[in-house]
Structures are given as structure tokens and as C-alpha cells.
Design a protein around this motif. Structure first.
Motif, PDB file in Angstrom:
ATOM      1  N   MET A 126      46.468  38.760  29.437  1.00  0.00           N
ATOM      2  CA  MET A 126      46.694  39.122  30.649  1.00  0.00           C
ATOM      3  C   MET A 126      46.883  40.737  30.701  1.00  0.00           C
ATOM      4  SD  MET A 126      49.578  37.596  33.077  1.00  0.00           S
ATOM      5  CE  MET A 126      50.959  37.428  31.913  1.00  0.00           C
ATOM      6  N   GLU A 127      46.259  41.445  31.366  1.00  0.00           N
ATOM      7  CA  GLU A 127      46.788  43.009  31.425  1.00  0.00           C
ATOM      8  C   GLU A 127      47.281  43.300  32.633  1.00  0.00           C
ATOM      9  OE1 GLU A 127      43.530  45.677  30.553  1.00  0.00           O
ATOM     10  OE2 GLU A 127      43.025  44.506  28.635  1.00  0.00           O
ATOM     11  N   HIS A 128      47.062  42.479  33.846  1.00  0.00           N
ATOM     12  CA  HIS A 128      47.239  42.568  35.010  1.00  0.00           C
ATOM     13  C   HIS A 128      47.540  41.286  36.026  1.00  0.00           C
ATOM     14  CE1 HIS A 128      48.328  44.936  38.793  1.00  0.00           C
ATOM     15  NE2 HIS A 128      47.465  44.141  39.368  1.00  0.00           N
ATOM     16  N   PHE A 129      48.630  40.851  36.313  1.00  0.00           N
ATOM     17  CA  PHE A 129      48.532  39.621  37.179  1.00  0.00           C
ATOM     18  C   PHE A 129      49.221  40.005  38.620  1.00  0.00           C
ATOM     19  CE2 PHE A 129      50.886  35.997  38.574  1.00  0.00           C
ATOM     20  CZ  PHE A 129      50.007  34.944  38.543  1.00  0.00           C
ATOM     21  N   VAL A 130      48.534  39.258  39.556  1.00  0.00           N
ATOM     22  CA  VAL A 130      49.284  39.355  40.921  1.00  0.00           C
ATOM     23  C   VAL A 130      49.011  37.910  41.336  1.00  0.00           C
ATOM     24  CG1 VAL A 130      49.038  40.412  43.241  1.00  0.00           C
ATOM     25  CG2 VAL A 130      48.491  41.717  41.278  1.00  0.00           C
ATOM     26  N   GLY A 131      50.177  37.498  41.910  1.00  0.00           N
ATOM     27  CA  GLY A 131      50.403  35.893  42.315  1.00  0.00           C
ATOM     28  C   GLY A 131      51.742  35.521  42.601  1.00  0.00           C
ATOM     29  N   GLN A 132      51.899  34.074  42.114  1.00  0.00           N
ATOM     30  CA  GLN A 132      53.327  33.553  42.245  1.00  0.00           C
ATOM     31  C   GLN A 132      53.732  32.955  41.047  1.00  0.00           C
ATOM     32  OE1 GLN A 132      53.573  30.594  45.494  1.00  0.00           O
ATOM     33  NE2 GLN A 132      54.499  32.453  46.835  1.00  0.00           N
ATOM     34  N   ALA A 133      55.093  33.164  40.743  1.00  0.00           N
ATOM     35  CA  ALA A 133      55.754  32.546  39.671  1.00  0.00           C
ATOM     36  C   ALA A 133      57.049  32.212  39.919  1.00  0.00           C
ATOM     37  CB  ALA A 133      55.866  33.626  38.617  1.00  0.00           C
ATOM     38  N   ASP A 187      61.023  30.663  43.597  1.00  0.00           N
ATOM     39  CA  ASP A 187      59.619  31.086  43.722  1.00  0.00           C
ATOM     40  C   ASP A 187      59.631  32.590  44.117  1.00  0.00           C
ATOM     41  OD1 ASP A 187      58.610  28.649  43.042  1.00  0.00           O
ATOM     42  OD2 ASP A 187      58.607  27.930  44.971  1.00  0.00           O
ATOM     43  N   ILE A 188      58.800  33.240  43.305  1.00  0.00           N
ATOM     44  CA  ILE A 188      58.521  34.912  43.636  1.00  0.00           C
ATOM     45  C   ILE A 188      57.255  35.021  43.701  1.00  0.00           C
ATOM     46  CG2 ILE A 188      60.951  35.596  42.687  1.00  0.00           C
ATOM     47  CD1 ILE A 188      59.242  36.278  40.125  1.00  0.00           C
ATOM     48  N   ASP A 189      57.017  36.379  44.463  1.00  0.00           N
ATOM     49  CA  ASP A 189      55.514  36.741  44.717  1.00  0.00           C
ATOM     50  C   ASP A 189      55.538  38.029  43.497  1.00  0.00           C
ATOM     51  OD1 ASP A 189      54.276  35.088  46.545  1.00  0.00           O
ATOM     52  OD2 ASP A 189      55.432  36.316  48.110  1.00  0.00           O
ATOM     53  N   ILE A 190      54.696  38.037  42.523  1.00  0.00           N
ATOM     54  CA  ILE A 190      54.868  38.736  41.730  1.00  0.00           C
ATOM     55  C   ILE A 190      53.484  39.636  41.189  1.00  0.00           C
ATOM     56  CG2 ILE A 190      54.624  37.114  39.679  1.00  0.00           C
ATOM     57  CD1 ILE A 190      56.631  38.472  37.953  1.00  0.00           C
ATOM     58  N   THR A 191      53.894  40.854  40.751  1.00  0.00           N
ATOM     59  CA  THR A 191      52.915  41.703  39.958  1.00  0.00           C
ATOM     60  C   THR A 191      53.338  42.221  38.691  1.00  0.00           C
ATOM     61  OG1 THR A 191      52.295  42.788  42.078  1.00  0.00           O
ATOM     62  CG2 THR A 191      51.230  43.752  40.222  1.00  0.00           C
ATOM     63  N   VAL A 192      52.389  41.800  37.450  1.00  0.00           N
ATOM     64  CA  VAL A 192      52.807  41.975  35.980  1.00  0.00           C
ATOM     65  C   VAL A 192      51.624  42.974  35.602  1.00  0.00           C
ATOM     66  CG1 VAL A 192      53.204  41.091  34.013  1.00  0.00           C
ATOM     67  CG2 VAL A 192      53.615  39.726  36.044  1.00  0.00           C
ATOM     68  N   TRP A 197      55.673  43.454  28.592  1.00  0.00           N
ATOM     69  CA  TRP A 197      55.132  43.458  30.157  1.00  0.00           C
ATOM     70  C   TRP A 197      56.246  43.741  30.829  1.00  0.00           C
ATOM     71  CZ3 TRP A 197      57.015  40.235  33.683  1.00  0.00           C
ATOM     72  CH2 TRP A 197      57.568  38.993  33.226  1.00  0.00           C
ATOM     73  N   GLU A 198      55.913  44.319  32.165  1.00  0.00           N
ATOM     74  CA  GLU A 198      57.015  44.406  33.054  1.00  0.00           C
ATOM     75  C   GLU A 198      56.380  44.005  34.506  1.00  0.00           C
ATOM     76  OE1 GLU A 198      58.416  48.436  33.912  1.00  0.00           O
ATOM     77  OE2 GLU A 198      59.314  48.569  31.847  1.00  0.00           O
ATOM     78  N   GLY A 199      57.259  43.370  35.331  1.00  0.00           N
ATOM     79  CA  GLY A 199      56.844  43.149  36.631  1.00  0.00           C
ATOM     80  C   GLY A 199      57.697  43.307  37.803  1.00  0.00           C
ATOM     81  N   THR A 200      57.033  43.461  38.957  1.00  0.00           N
ATOM     82  CA  THR A 200      57.676  43.614  39.996  1.00  0.00           C
ATOM     83  C   THR A 200      57.439  42.540  41.249  1.00  0.00           C
ATOM     84  OG1 THR A 200      56.284  45.091  40.793  1.00  0.00           O
ATOM     85  CG2 THR A 200      57.994  46.217  39.860  1.00  0.00           C
ATOM     86  N   GLY A 201      58.459  42.249  42.182  1.00  0.00           N
ATOM     87  CA  GLY A 201      58.213  41.412  43.099  1.00  0.00           C
ATOM     88  C   GLY A 201      59.418  41.147  44.097  1.00  0.00           C
ATOM     89  N   ARG A 202      59.477  40.057  44.666  1.00  0.00           N
ATOM     90  CA  ARG A 202      60.262  39.685  45.614  1.00  0.00           C
ATOM     91  C   ARG A 202      60.059  37.986  45.802  1.00  0.00           C
ATOM     92  NH1 ARG A 202      61.359  43.948  48.464  1.00  0.00           N
ATOM     93  NH2 ARG A 202      62.041  43.219  50.471  1.00  0.00           N
ATOM     94  N   HIS A 203      61.282  37.621  46.548  1.00  0.00           N
ATOM     95  CA  HIS A 203      61.538  36.207  46.720  1.00  0.00           C
ATOM     96  C   HIS A 203      60.198  35.829  47.832  1.00  0.00           C
ATOM     97  CE1 HIS A 203      65.157  35.374  44.718  1.00  0.00           C
ATOM     98  NE2 HIS A 203      65.605  36.420  45.224  1.00  0.00           N
TER      99      HIS A 203
END
Length: 108
Positions: free
Chosen positions: A1-8, A24-29, A37-43
Motif C-alpha cells: 500500500m503506497e497510498h490509501f484513501v478510505g475509512q478505518a 471510525d475515521i476517514d483517512i488518507t495514508v 507511513w503517515e495518515g491524516t483524517g477526521r472522525h
């Protein structure tokens, strides 16, 4: 996984068998060249008052969570979560974190 956009799902584990809360969060990794890896997201949804109080309590106690992606029963990656004033979450992989934390409660 080099890039992931979704939920976690962020999970806060008190010990090996007790998960105190899940969010539950919406995340971009993104994955760096050395595999970290680093991720950013929001609830994924706005936290109600009780959920917000629980979140703030856990973040103050220890901002390390396990993160689980779709299809995982339990998070396998430990991350340190930093919340910005605007609610943006920054998640940084914390592979060296051993799960120990020292907490003192004043019950008076």
C-alpha cells in the motif's frame, strides 16, 4: 500500500483483551520510501458530547491507538494521534511503543 484513501477504525486498548473505545475515521495514508507511513483524517461523524468527553479523556491519558482497516477484526498497527484545533487528525506510525503508560488518578 503506497497510498490509501478510505475509512478505518481507531481502537484504544487498555490491555490485551479490553478495548475501551473505537472511533471510525476517514483517512488518507501515504507510505514513505523507507516503509513508514503517515495518515491524516477526521472522525467519520461528529462526536456527540459523551463521545467527545471520552475521546478527550483517552487522548489526554495516552494518544496511542491501534488502527484497523476494512476486514480487520483488530488493529495491527499502533499510531500516535495528534488532533489539530480544526479537528484534523494526524496519525504517525509508532512501532516502538510498548503499550505502557503511567497514569495517576486523583479520586478525592
Amino acid at each position: 500500500m503506497e497510498h490509501f484513501v478510505g475509512q478505518a477504525r481507531l481502537e484504544w486498548w487498555a490491555n490485551q483483551s479490553t478495548c475501551l473505545e473505537m472511533y471510525d475515521i476517514d483517512i488518507t495514508v501515504t507510505v514513505g520510501s523507507v516503509g513508514n507511513w503517515e495518515g491524516t483524517g477526521r472522525h467519520a461523524s461528529v462526536l456527540d458530547t459523551t463521545q467527545r468527553e471520552g475521546w478527550d479523556f483517552l487522548m489526554e491519558m495516552d494518544p496511542h491507538f491501534s488502527i484497523a482497516f476494512a476486514g480487520e477484526d483488530r488493529g495491527r498497527i499502533t499510531v500516535r494521534v495528534i488532533e489539530a484545533e480544526d479537528g484534523t487528525l494526524t496519525l504517525v506510525e509508532a512501532p516502538g511503543w510498548d503499550g505502557s503508560v503511567s497514569v495517576t488518578f486523583d479520586l478525592t
